[in-house]
Write an enzyme that holds these catalytic residues in place. Structure first.
Site, PDB file in Angstrom:
ATOM      1  N   ARG A  18      32.579  40.268  39.144  1.00 43.87           N
ATOM      2  CA  ARG A  18      31.377  39.591  39.646  1.00 43.87           C
ATOM      3  C   ARG A  18      30.744  38.698  38.588  1.00 43.87           C
ATOM      4  NH1 ARG A  18      27.899  44.348  41.580  1.00 43.87           N
ATOM      5  NH2 ARG A  18      29.009  45.246  39.829  1.00 43.87           N
ATOM      6  N   ASN A  36      29.828  43.549  45.289  1.00 39.97           N
ATOM      7  CA  ASN A  36      30.834  44.575  45.554  1.00 39.97           C
ATOM      8  C   ASN A  36      30.600  45.140  46.940  1.00 39.97           C
ATOM      9  OD1 ASN A  36      32.154  44.452  43.093  1.00 39.97           O
ATOM     10  ND2 ASN A  36      31.080  46.196  42.214  1.00 39.97           N
TER      11      ASN A  36
END
Length: 91
Positions: A18, A36
């Site tokens: 990320r 996520n």
């Protein structure tokens, strides 16, 4: 301007994916977000100039050094209302 919702599968959680994607998206002038998901995938909304979105999608196929991407699902999406690219809380 184009927008894509993508879901990235493989070893993509716990490897800095990320944060890496936030950097890549901002570097390419992409708006959207990344998060996520409970199923172990990473989901992202990428919006911007077609070439820039394609460049980030290509980069997503390899990801950061510790990642192992096995597949990416892509669908068309609406561009986000807010400018910039952010990391959203996990879903």
């Amino acid at each position: 301007m184009t927008a894509s919702l993508i879901r990235i599968a493989g070893r993509v959680q716990g490897v800095g994916y990320r944060d890496w994607l936030v950097h890549e998206a901002r570097r390419n002038g992409i708006a959207g977000w990344v998060r996520n998901r409970r199923d172990g995938t990473v989901e992202a909304l990428l919006a911007g100039e077609r070439d820039a979105v394609q460049a980030v999608l290509t980069a997503c196929r390899r990801g950061p050094p510790a990642a192992q991407v096995t597949s990416i699902e892509e669908s068309f999406a609406e561009a986000p209302a807010e400018p910039g690219f952010i990391r959203k809380p996990s879903l």
